[in-house]
Design a protein around this motif. Structure first.
Motif, mmCIF file in Angstrom:
data_model
loop_
_atom_site.group_PDB
_atom_site.id
_atom_site.type_symbol
_atom_site.label_atom_id
_atom_site.label_comp_id
_atom_site.label_asym_id
_atom_site.label_seq_id
_atom_site.Cartn_x
_atom_site.Cartn_y
_atom_site.Cartn_z
ATOM 1 N N ALA A 112 0.823 -1.219 0.000
ATOM 2 C CA ALA A 112 0.000 0.000 0.000
ATOM 3 C C ALA A 112 0.854 1.265 0.000
ATOM 4 N N ASP A 113 2.005 1.241 0.663
ATOM 5 C CA ASP A 113 2.818 2.453 0.703
ATOM 6 C C ASP A 113 3.497 2.751 -0.636
ATOM 7 N N GLU A 119 -6.578 4.248 -1.845
ATOM 8 C CA GLU A 119 -7.938 3.994 -1.345
ATOM 9 C C GLU A 119 -8.939 4.995 -1.918
ATOM 10 N N ASP A 131 -8.321 -2.182 -5.530
ATOM 11 C CA ASP A 131 -8.757 -2.627 -4.219
ATOM 12 C C ASP A 131 -7.647 -2.320 -3.220
ATOM 13 N N ALA A 132 -7.871 -1.285 -2.412
ATOM 14 C CA ALA A 132 -6.857 -0.866 -1.442
ATOM 15 C C ALA A 132 -7.240 -1.349 -0.060
ATOM 16 N N ALA A 133 -6.632 -2.452 0.356
ATOM 17 C CA ALA A 133 -6.839 -2.962 1.708
ATOM 18 C C ALA A 133 -5.882 -2.224 2.637
ATOM 19 N N SER A 134 -5.783 -2.669 3.888
ATOM 20 C CA SER A 134 -4.967 -1.937 4.858
ATOM 21 C C SER A 134 -3.497 -1.891 4.494
ATOM 22 N N ASP A 135 -2.939 -3.001 4.008
ATOM 23 C CA ASP A 135 -1.496 -3.005 3.767
ATOM 24 C C ASP A 135 -1.101 -3.319 2.329
#
Length: 157
Positions: A112-113, A119, A131-135
């Motif tokens: 994600a970073d 998101e 699809d942007a999940a938490s990580d």
């Protein structure tokens, strides 16, 4: 669809450098022997479905480039590269553009970073979902495919 043509035109409009449209490309004209083989412009064929679709593709992708200054002057950061697909970001202070180009089906997951703001990615071209999940950020699509999304800009120190 048109196979890899949208991928090729999309890359030419989103990678650094000046995009070049050779006269007749937007009509689907072909040449097999360089300059000498190109036939005259097929004026009057604009209403034919295949030609109209190709002209719309060029119109939409030229508009994408002109509407988003990051595509003309932003930095380039590669996010994912493999044999069949590339994912990169054109970054500027005002806005960044995430770009996917693939010659085959896509199933990619990146940290994600690597894609800040994913998101809230807003689709600019194509119908592919981010699809942007938490990580992680996951992108899945049937290829060939070209897609672009707006992301927040980046601030430099």
């Amino acid at each position: 669809g048109e196979g890899t043509i949208p991928v090729a035109v999309g890359l030419s409009m989103t990678l650094p450098g000046l995009p070049v449209v050779y006269a007749g490309d937007e009509f689907g004209a072909v040449g097999v022997d360089g300059e000498a083989s190109r036939t005259p412009m097929p004026w009057g064929t604009e209403g034919e479905p295949a030609v109209a679709e190709r002209i719309a593709l060029y119109r939409d992708l030229v508009h994408l480039r002109r509407a988003h200054p990051a595509l003309a002057g932003g930095g380039l950061r590669w996010v994912h590269v493999d044999e069949d697909a590339v994912l990169f970001v054109r970054e500027a202070a005002e806005e960044s553009i995430l770009v996917l180009a693939a010659r085959g089906d896509v199933e990619m997951t990146v940290p994600a970073d690597a894609v800040p703001g994913a998101e809230g990615a807003q689709a600019l071209y194509g119908t592919v979902a981010v699809d942007a999940a938490s990580d992680v950020v996951t992108i899945s699509a049937c290829g060939p495919v070209f897609a672009a999304w707006a992301l927040p800009g980046v601030r430099t120190p």
